[in-house]
Structure formats: C-alpha cells, structure tokens
Scaffold this active site. Sequence first.
Site, short mmCIF file in Angstrom:
data_model
loop_
_atom_site.label_atom_id
_atom_site.label_comp_id
_atom_site.label_asym_id
_atom_site.label_seq_id
_atom_site.Cartn_x
_atom_site.Cartn_y
_atom_site.Cartn_z
CG ASP A 1 -11.64 6.10 8.74
OD1 ASP A 1 -11.46 5.56 7.63
OD2 ASP A 1 -10.78 6.80 9.29
CG ASP B 1 -6.16 3.43 7.40
OD1 ASP B 1 -5.66 2.37 7.79
OD2 ASP B 1 -6.46 3.65 6.22
#
Length: 582
Positions: A126, A128
């Site tokens: 991922d 963020d």
Amino acid sequence: MRIPKKPVSSFCVSLFSSSFELSPTFFSRIPLRTGTLRKLVRFPGTRKGIHTAGASQLRASYSVDKCHGTVVGDRSSNFLHMATSDGGPKPFIWSSPEGGRKIELGKHIFCNRSLNMKSIVAVGFDMDYTLAQYKPETFESLAYEGTIRKLVCDLGYPRELLDWSFDWKYMVRGLVLDKKRGNILKMDRHKYVKVAYHGFKELSKEEKVGTYGSTLIRDSFDEPDYALIDTLFSLAEAYLFAQLVDFRDHNPGKVPEGVDYSRMYKDVRAAVDLCHRDGTLKQMVAKDPKQYINEDTSIVPMLKMLRDSGRSTFLVTNSLWDYTNIVMNFLCESRTISGSRKCNFDWLQYFDVVITGSAKPGFFHEDNRANLFEVEPESAMLLNTDNGSPIPQVGSTSPSLSLKGPNKMCRIFQGGSVAHLHKLLSIESSSQVLYVGDHIYGDILRSKKVLGWRTMLVVPELEREVELLWELRDTRKELRLLRIQRDNIEDKMHRLKWSLKFEDVKFEEKQKLSSALDELEFHMVWGQLMKTGYQNSRFAHQVERFACLYTSQVSNLSLYSPDKYYRPSEDFMPHEFDIIPF
C-alpha cells in the site's frame, strides 16, 4: 471542556513539537533503574486514507507538476546508516556488505504465523501510511482544520469552532466510538469495556458497567451504532467528535437544531470526505511533500533487494495516478540538496505493476467486476482494457511506455480487481503473495481472509512501545511478582473475611500493591496500544488474527534476508506460566 484555542484562519499549519514527556509524577512513582523514560517519544496520530473515488473517476484536478527535492537526514535519525564516499548517509540494510548485524528492537519484524519467504514470489505494498508515513503534527492538523471549516461553512456549525485546535497526541488506534451516547471506548479482545470517556470526561466504573456490562446479549460494537478507530487517519475525527460532544453538553443552544451525538459524528464524516474530495489536502502535500511526509531512505534499497532476490513487486493504492506519482517521487528520488525538480518516472523501475484508484477493500473481492484502465504516465490518459490487455482507441495503436527500466517495464493501471492483478503478475497461488499495509480492514483482513494472501501490518506506534517495554523490563518483572504476591494476599484476606468477618486485614498492603500495578501505563489516557489491563486489546486481537507479520516501518524488511523463514513464538497457556521459567 477540552477545547484548546488556536485560530484556524487559513490552511497554514503550525509545526507542533514531536517530543512528549511523561509527567514527573509518573517517574517518581515507578522504581525505574534506567531513568531514561523521558526520551521515549511521542504518540503518533495520523490516519489512513487519502480518500479517492474508484475507477469511474478518470482524473483528479491537480495543478502541481513538480516534486521538491529533499535534504537527507531531516527525520532519518530513526534509521541505521553508514557513511558514503560523498559524505551523505546511506541506508543500512541486510544485503549491504555490512549487513547481518543485530537489529535494534524497535525495527524487529514480529511473527504471528510461520512464513517462509522462499515461497513468496510477489511482494505488494500500500502507499498511504505504509510506504508514505504522514507526519501527524502537520498532515493531520491540516486535515483537522479543513474538516472544521467544512463543518462551519458547509454544515452550519457555529464559527467559534474555528478557534479549536487538534491535539494529535491524544487519541490512539483501537478505540470504538459510541455514536448514540457520545462515548469513546477502549476494550479488551473479549469486548469488555475497560476505559470509557464521554467526550473528554472519564466514565466511572459504575457508569461503564451500567451502560456496557449488564446486558445478557453483549453489543457487537460494530456499525451502524459504533465506529471503529482502527486507522491512523481516523484519529483526528475521533478527537473532533470528542470536542463536539463536550461542546454540545455545555452549549446545547449553539448546536444546530435536532443534532444529537450520532448526527454530529455523521457530520464529521461528511466534512472529512468533503475535505478530501475537493483536493485541497493533496494540493498542499504535492506542493511540499517534505513538510507532510517522513523520509525513509531505506525504501529504495529495500525494493531493490526484493527485486534482486527474484521477487516481483507491486503497488496497490486508493490514491490516483497524479498524486501517487508525486508521493513516490518524493520517497524514491535521489537524495540531493539541489532543490526542487520536475517529477519523473524513475521510481517505476522498482515495481512490476502499479494499480492506482483501486477502491480497496472492494478490490480484493475476486468477483469484483470493476473496469481496469491502463494509465499513460505522461498525460495520465486512461485506456480501457480487457483482462489487463490494452484496447487501442479507434485509428491508433496501444501506447508504449518510454521508461528506462530493467528488462521488463512497469505497467500502471487504475481500478480493476485482484483477478486482474493475479493475471498481470502470473500468480498461480494466493499464498505466493505477501502484501504490506497499515489498515487492518482495508488491507490486511480482506487480503488475508478473502484471498489467502500472506500479510504484514505496519504499526508505526510499535517502535515507541517496544522501546518502552525494554526500558520497563525490570519493573514489569517486579510487577509480575507483585501480582503473585497480591493474589496470595487476597486469598488470605478472603479466608480471614470468611472466618472472622474482619474487613480491614492487610487492606493497606493490598492498596499499595494495586497502586503499583496502576503505574504501568503507556499512554496517559488510553494505556498500551496492544493491552487493556492484563488482556490483549481488541486491536491486538485483530493484529494477531489477520496479520502474519507486523512491524513498525515497512522498510524494516530491508534489515532481514529476503529468504528468511519467519517463525512465531511459542504459545503459552495460563497453566504453563508457573511451570516454565521465563
């Protein structure tokens, strides 16, 4: 009422101190041998989710086309480095000639379920709050101020809210918001409420039991009546909710008519979404990433090491391509002092596939029929695809990506589903994938439970907590012995009370022992992230259930061999603790 005053006249953000000192009273009451607790830092307070629309939103409107250069060392003191020939810092990783050294405790990778990295063929990330760690003192304060302005300007709340400010150290993850009652709860893994606040007012034991402990059928503590604070990004809205609860209790006539606690939470969520949808937050981050994102110079060496070991690497993020490119340029660019420069696509050489606008967690459902678009990086134009194959527009051919990458070029997409990703990476078995994320539900639970991917959870708060546990190791050992003594004393007291009905026997000694136990608190309000009293917290229970591995920073992977066999610690039952020496 806890409503600190600070004008919110613009989106200019004040930099708060990143240090946190425990009260002198705390130290005077704990017999520490090291005396170094004061250096044990701060309470992170960010939240996940650069909110974006799904694949149907083709482009975001950003006018930023440049990345800003950075100077190494700003906040890189948390990482191990060795000097380079040009005098600049170089990240210290396992594959370097100096690798294989002892790893400091805060950067360990902890194992819940055995994972042999030799069986992993693809490692995904991922972006963020995983690769990109946002600074709570700037980014979350920016989001908080934007949310306040939306509540006032768009939802009719009184203008005096503009004088409020955000204490980013106050909230922790793993809390549960009771929308109807205006309460904030911390519970153990059995869903027993251990700590509860109404706004900023702590509930008494009697109030907790009367509200949450007397029902025969226990609440599930899930939506729609409750909200789970399981991401760093949700801490600001939890703090704002507590402020609004206090404000309504003390100023009922100033709250819009018909607005109860549930409605206030709904309005906060709406304001947060408005704040993200208008692009203001991302515009601010794009103009000066260094102000809002922590540097981690180990990310690029980690990605290189994984690729050199023969693994595929991929990125799956809910952020759209233009913002993703800005953030990843900041994280992966050469660390120089030359100032700002135009964004490029060099960082793509570290990935095989990049999927933006993924709309997780829906992305992880294999029956998801979301359209997949291929992104042309220069123009950000989207091309519709069929099972991952580009479909050229009428009268044209499929565009080629002019990337200076090794062997095979990285392909960039928006939307789609995990079925597309498996085809793009030629994944034969879901157990061959390790996915690294920070969101238990959005990243870890879905990918683990639905797909069978192997998972690693990034828990930034962990680094501070394990350091504190190390500092308190002798005290905790003493406290364990005190617990045994306390139990023995209580048994004697119960026998005396039963036989003599004399209630004051050794009561002072019992109180003394109990007060010593009360001192073992990691957060001044909520306590240790992974514990509620002697039980694992609900957050810890979720980490144990859904994360194969967990660690404080994603780049901690760079400190271990890419072929390492991670093995969990031995499980112990309560009956074993008094038999097996520790």
